[in-house]
Design an enzyme around this catalytic site. Structure first.
Site, PDB file in Angstrom:
ATOM      1  N   ASP A   1       0.835  -1.203   0.000  1.00  0.00           N
ATOM      2  CA  ASP A   1       0.000   0.000   0.000  1.00  0.00           C
ATOM      3  C   ASP A   1       0.871   1.254   0.000  1.00  0.00           C
ATOM      4  O   ASP A   1       1.874   1.317   0.723  1.00  0.00           O
ATOM      5  CB  ASP A   1      -0.883   0.034   1.234  1.00  0.00           C
ATOM      6  CG  ASP A   1      -1.946  -1.051   1.250  1.00  0.00           C
ATOM      7  OD1 ASP A   1      -1.820  -2.017   0.489  1.00  0.00           O
ATOM      8  OD2 ASP A   1      -2.891  -0.924   2.046  1.00  0.00           O
TER       9      ASP A   1
ATOM     10  N   ASP B   1      -0.254  -2.714  -4.549  1.00  0.00           N
ATOM     11  CA  ASP B   1      -1.471  -2.819  -3.730  1.00  0.00           C
ATOM     12  C   ASP B   1      -2.170  -1.463  -3.774  1.00  0.00           C
ATOM     13  O   ASP B   1      -1.927  -0.682  -4.688  1.00  0.00           O
ATOM     14  CB  ASP B   1      -1.143  -3.264  -2.309  1.00  0.00           C
ATOM     15  CG  ASP B   1      -2.295  -4.035  -1.656  1.00  0.00           C
ATOM     16  OD1 ASP B   1      -3.403  -3.475  -1.595  1.00  0.00           O
ATOM     17  OD2 ASP B   1      -2.083  -5.178  -1.216  1.00  0.00           O
ATOM     18  N   ASP B   2      -3.018  -1.167  -2.788  1.00  0.00           N
ATOM     19  CA  ASP B   2      -3.759   0.091  -2.825  1.00  0.00           C
ATOM     20  C   ASP B   2      -2.821   1.286  -2.997  1.00  0.00           C
ATOM     21  O   ASP B   2      -1.805   1.395  -2.297  1.00  0.00           O
ATOM     22  CB  ASP B   2      -4.561   0.279  -1.538  1.00  0.00           C
ATOM     23  CG  ASP B   2      -5.736  -0.669  -1.428  1.00  0.00           C
ATOM     24  OD1 ASP B   2      -6.411  -0.900  -2.448  1.00  0.00           O
ATOM     25  OD2 ASP B   2      -5.981  -1.185  -0.328  1.00  0.00           O
TER      26      ASP B   2
ATOM     27  N   HIS C   1      -3.907  -1.148  -6.609  1.00  0.00           N
ATOM     28  CA  HIS C   1      -5.270  -1.668  -6.479  1.00  0.00           C
ATOM     29  C   HIS C   1      -6.284  -0.538  -6.430  1.00  0.00           C
ATOM     30  O   HIS C   1      -7.444  -0.761  -6.077  1.00  0.00           O
ATOM     31  CB  HIS C   1      -5.398  -2.549  -5.241  1.00  0.00           C
ATOM     32  CG  HIS C   1      -4.641  -3.840  -5.332  1.00  0.00           C
ATOM     33  ND1 HIS C   1      -4.680  -4.811  -4.357  1.00  0.00           N
ATOM     34  CD2 HIS C   1      -3.800  -4.314  -6.283  1.00  0.00           C
ATOM     35  CE1 HIS C   1      -3.909  -5.824  -4.708  1.00  0.00           C
ATOM     36  NE2 HIS C   1      -3.365  -5.545  -5.868  1.00  0.00           N
TER      37      HIS C   1
ATOM     38  N   ARG D   1     -12.688   2.467  -5.699  1.00  0.00           N
ATOM     39  CA  ARG D   1     -13.042   1.236  -4.986  1.00  0.00           C
ATOM     40  C   ARG D   1     -13.506   1.525  -3.563  1.00  0.00           C
ATOM     41  O   ARG D   1     -12.855   2.255  -2.811  1.00  0.00           O
ATOM     42  CB  ARG D   1     -11.818   0.316  -4.935  1.00  0.00           C
ATOM     43  CG  ARG D   1     -12.076  -1.078  -4.418  1.00  0.00           C
ATOM     44  CD  ARG D   1     -10.783  -1.853  -4.342  1.00  0.00           C
ATOM     45  NE  ARG D   1     -11.011  -3.284  -4.265  1.00  0.00           N
ATOM     46  CZ  ARG D   1     -10.082  -4.176  -3.905  1.00  0.00           C
ATOM     47  NH1 ARG D   1      -8.858  -3.767  -3.601  1.00  0.00           N
ATOM     48  NH2 ARG D   1     -10.357  -5.463  -3.857  1.00  0.00           N
TER      49      ARG D   1
ATOM     50  N   LYS E   1     -14.727  -0.941  -0.344  1.00  0.00           N
ATOM     51  CA  LYS E   1     -14.808  -2.352   0.031  1.00  0.00           C
ATOM     52  C   LYS E   1     -15.060  -2.476   1.527  1.00  0.00           C
ATOM     53  O   LYS E   1     -14.418  -1.831   2.353  1.00  0.00           O
ATOM     54  CB  LYS E   1     -13.529  -3.101  -0.356  1.00  0.00           C
ATOM     55  CG  LYS E   1     -12.246  -2.418   0.091  1.00  0.00           C
ATOM     56  CD  LYS E   1     -10.995  -3.135  -0.397  1.00  0.00           C
ATOM     57  CE  LYS E   1      -9.737  -2.368   0.001  1.00  0.00           C
ATOM     58  NZ  LYS E   1      -8.493  -3.054  -0.368  1.00  0.00           N
TER      59      LYS E   1
END
Length: 373
Positions: free
Chosen positions: A191, A212-213, A234, A267, A269
């Site tokens: 991240d 990743d994020d 991500h 996104r 989640k």
């Protein structure tokens, strides 16, 4: 003994050298050895960290800086390998400035830890590379170049009024497999910016190259993320929400950003069978390109090991606005995916949305506006 008033100090290793008098009230210190960092943070308000080599198993501890301190990274900052899960840099205080001199590099030595598993297993790895905790007043972190961090990079927590700007996180070296990653990218769970428990915080004009994020906001209020460039990530994420000590995220703005070569674009989640509250989230003026999973993704079945396919409704997601989001996805991706639990997603407004190239779009909640799933 305290130095005479108006004397500039240079810390070389563990020694103190008096230099020419200065008319400023601050006590500038140049630190060239890790062993002298604690002395500098205890006595100085203008600290230059020059070519610091942090030993393995140690933290570059800047968590108790004097009010009004400026810390400048110069040269190359390096970190020795050690089999542990501690943080590598910690910063805290009031009215703090963290910046760098021209050409400075902060190198996390990630290749010593990378094994393709990140925080999901394998060898023990640092939890976060750079923890910014309880930064208050008019604090700012700016103009940093960080490369090769082991797992998660920034952990921004419990801060109010903090600005982060003009920061580059370059973990592209972790895209290639190594002899421990079984053919997968060596870096994992990397991240860029994890933000939690913060209020009135701004992250802007920064670039993240990772696995990743790009940005993940998991709790807090009044957070603005603007002018981001995300490559290999991500996406720009809310969450995952649920199962933590604080599961409320309100009034977050993502805007004027570019997401390329990434799994997801915008996104939100939430974790399966947990509780929380997400409200007042806006994504606007976002461009996406070469998205491999979801261009826009709102899902309530999230688990770190993979989605369950069955959403739960314990996390309320409401007042979500998406405007002017354009770009392309790969043919194996879905342009749009919304999977909400029963009654837990309300007041979605989507306008001027066009992501193309993907297939099998699926939305079990229909936003108002001109959006078509």
């Amino acid at each position: 003994m305290d130095p005479p008033t108006g004397i500039t100090l240079t810390l070389v290793g563990a020694s103190t050298v008096a230099c020419a008098p200065t008319t400023t009230a601050a006590a500038p210190c140049t630190v060239t050895a890790y062993s002298a960092v604690a002395s500098a943070t205890a006595s100085c308000t203008a600290i230059t960290l020059e070519n610091i080599a942090v030993p393995g198993g140690k933290t570059l501890d800047l968590s108790k800086l004097k009010t009004g301190t400026t810390v400048t990274f110069a040269g190359t900052t390096t970190f020795g390998y050690y089999d542990w899960d501690g943080d590598l840099i910690e910063v805290g205080g009031t009215n703090i400035t963290v910046t760098s001199a021209e050409g400075a590099i902060i190198d996390g030595n990630g290749e010593s830890w990378w094994d393709g598993q990140g925080s999901n297993g394998g060898i023990a790895k640092p939890d976060h590379f750079f923890t910014a905790d309880k930064l208050l007043g008019n604090s700012i972190i700016k103009n940093l170049y960080i490369q090769n961090y082991p797992v998660h990079c920034f952990d921004v927590t419990n801060s109010v009024g903090l600005i982060l700007e003009n920061i580059t996180l370059n973990n592209t070296a972790g895209n290639a497999p190594n002899n421990r990653s079984d053919g997968l990218p060596a870096a994992h769970n990397t991240d860029g910016f994890d933000i939690s428990g913060c209020n009135n915080t701004i992250l802007r004009d920064s670039s993240v190259y990772n696995q990743d994020d790009c940005v993940a906001v998991t709790s807090g209020n009044g957070i603005t993320v603007s002018g981001m460039y995300c490559d290999g990530s991500h996406g720009l994420s809310i969450g995952s929400i649920g199962g933590k000590s604080d599961n409320n995220v309100t009034n977050v703005l993502f805007e004027n950003s570019v997401i390329v070569n990434s799994q997801n674009g915008a996104r939100i989640k939430s974790n399966y069978n947990t509780t929380g509250y997400v409200a007042g989230i806006t994504y606007q003026n976002i461009t996406v390109s070469n998205i491999s999973d979801y261009g826009i993704d709102i899902q309530q079945d999230y688990l770190n090991g993979g989605p369950t396919g069955t959403p739960s409704n314990g996390v309320i997601i409401t007042n979500i606005t998406m405007t002017n989001i354009h770009g392309t996805a790969e043919s194996v991706a879905r342009d749009y995916y919304i999977l909400c639990g029963s009654g837990s997603c309300t007041d979605f407004t989507f306008n001027d949305i066009s992501i193309t190239g993907g297939t099998n779009n699926s939305c079990n909640v229909k936003p108002t506006g001109d959006f078509s799933c």
